[in-house]
Design a protein around this motif. Structure first.
Motif, short mmCIF file in Angstrom:
data_model
loop_
_atom_site.label_atom_id
_atom_site.label_comp_id
_atom_site.label_asym_id
_atom_site.label_seq_id
_atom_site.Cartn_x
_atom_site.Cartn_y
_atom_site.Cartn_z
N ASP A 119 0.87 -1.18 0.00
CA ASP A 119 0.00 0.00 0.00
C ASP A 119 0.91 1.24 0.00
O ASP A 119 1.74 1.40 0.89
CB ASP A 119 -0.89 -0.02 1.25
CG ASP A 119 -1.88 1.14 1.26
OD1 ASP A 119 -1.58 2.21 0.69
OD2 ASP A 119 -2.96 0.98 1.84
N GLU A 120 0.73 2.09 -1.00
CA GLU A 120 1.60 3.27 -1.15
C GLU A 120 1.53 4.17 0.07
O GLU A 120 2.55 4.69 0.54
CB GLU A 120 1.18 4.09 -2.39
CG GLU A 120 1.19 3.29 -3.70
CD GLU A 120 2.58 2.77 -4.06
OE1 GLU A 120 3.56 3.44 -3.67
OE2 GLU A 120 2.69 1.70 -4.68
N SER A 121 0.31 4.33 0.60
CA SER A 121 0.13 5.32 1.65
C SER A 121 0.39 4.78 3.05
O SER A 121 0.51 5.55 4.00
CB SER A 121 -1.29 5.89 1.57
OG SER A 121 -2.22 4.83 1.71
N ARG A 139 2.87 1.77 4.63
CA ARG A 139 3.79 0.68 4.31
C ARG A 139 3.62 -0.56 5.19
O ARG A 139 4.25 -1.59 4.95
CB ARG A 139 5.23 1.19 4.33
CG ARG A 139 5.56 1.92 3.03
CD ARG A 139 6.76 2.82 3.12
NE ARG A 139 7.93 2.20 3.71
CZ ARG A 139 8.95 2.89 4.23
NH1 ARG A 139 8.91 4.21 4.23
NH2 ARG A 139 9.99 2.27 4.74
#
Lengths: 154, 154
Positions: A98-100, A102
């Motif tokens: 998940d980019e937002s 970690r």
DNA sequence: TATTGTTATACTCTATAACTATA
DNA sequence: TATAGTTATAGAGTATAACAATA
């Protein structure tokens, strides 16, 4: 084997009583029939209602995290680990970072996953229709609306 | 602790999809909520839905055999053995010889069993009402009728 | 031969706690 | 301090096969 007798004597004898008419019991019994029909249909794809449910949530574009899957399916996060492990091992889904956040992992279905889900879905829907064959399309619709209010309380 | 938020974000996000609207899934989710509410209510009496169900069938005057209990509750006969063992150990039910078939045993609730069932029943009905609180009495009636047709197919 | 209840066993499911890496 | 995912483990639930007594 000609005709399987679906309903035998004891059921008839016992269904009229405190329990047999209880709403929760009817819900439980209807669900038990529904689950075993679905599992039978899913066995051909090496799936069960659990893994099928995860697959269904993962082939869409909601891109849920494991925590979200756990909460929606009312499972413990540790159970979701095992289910996703299985799907990933079989190449049906992948864990993406998940980019937002970690810590979190987003689960997405692969092409193979989407394909398997499509055929498995047709099979379960056929089985489902069988289980609910006593109801008309309109009655099924109404039942779904009613159950939704119980299943998703506010 | 002021108000427990019953519904959190992920559920809202995921319920609109192939799965969230599926009749079988709604049935499963509604049942899961119902079962866990019932089990919570029954914990005070050292009962679970399973043992409560057996007790309910046994305190009436149907005098079912273990085989009949198994068939009605969709349990394996060996599971019924354990459930009846437990009720018998606690003095809530007894195994009586069936006059007409000396292999079979008829299960009957004791006075203590009937008394426990009565209070447990009130507790579960309260919990049940809570779960189905989104529905009116009339809607509950209709839901029961509909589920009956699924739960007892012919 | 088939059925009722029973025992034993293995397997799945579920619940819990503890750990790691991030927040 | 709290949260997401993971691991390990124990307990509950479930399924299966085999047996004794009886039909």
């Amino acid at each position: 084997m000609t005709e399987t007798p679906k309903q035998t004597v004891p059921v008839e004898r016992l269904r009229h009583g405190d329990l047999g008419d209880d709403l929760s019991f009817l819900l439980a019994r209807a669900n038990a029939l529904s689950v075993s029909a679905a599992n039978t249909a899913l066995a051909a794809f090496d799936l069960k209602v659990r893994s099928y449910s995860v697959l269904a949530l993962v082939v869409g574009d909601e891109r849920p995290s494991q925590r979200e899957l756990a909460e929606f399916l009312r499972l413990d996060p540790s159970q979701v680990v095992a289910l996703v492990d299985d799907l990933e091992r079989r190449g049906l889904a992948t864990r993406l970072p998940d980019e937002s956040d970690r810590r979190a992992k987003v689960i997405v279905g692969t092409t193979a996953g989407r394909e398997l889900f499509a055929v498995a879905r047709r099979a379960t829907q056929r089985a489902e229709l069988e289980v609910h064959s006593a109801l008309s399309a309109k009655e099924r619709e109404l039942l779904a609306d009613t159950l939704r209010r119980i299943a998703y309380p506010r």
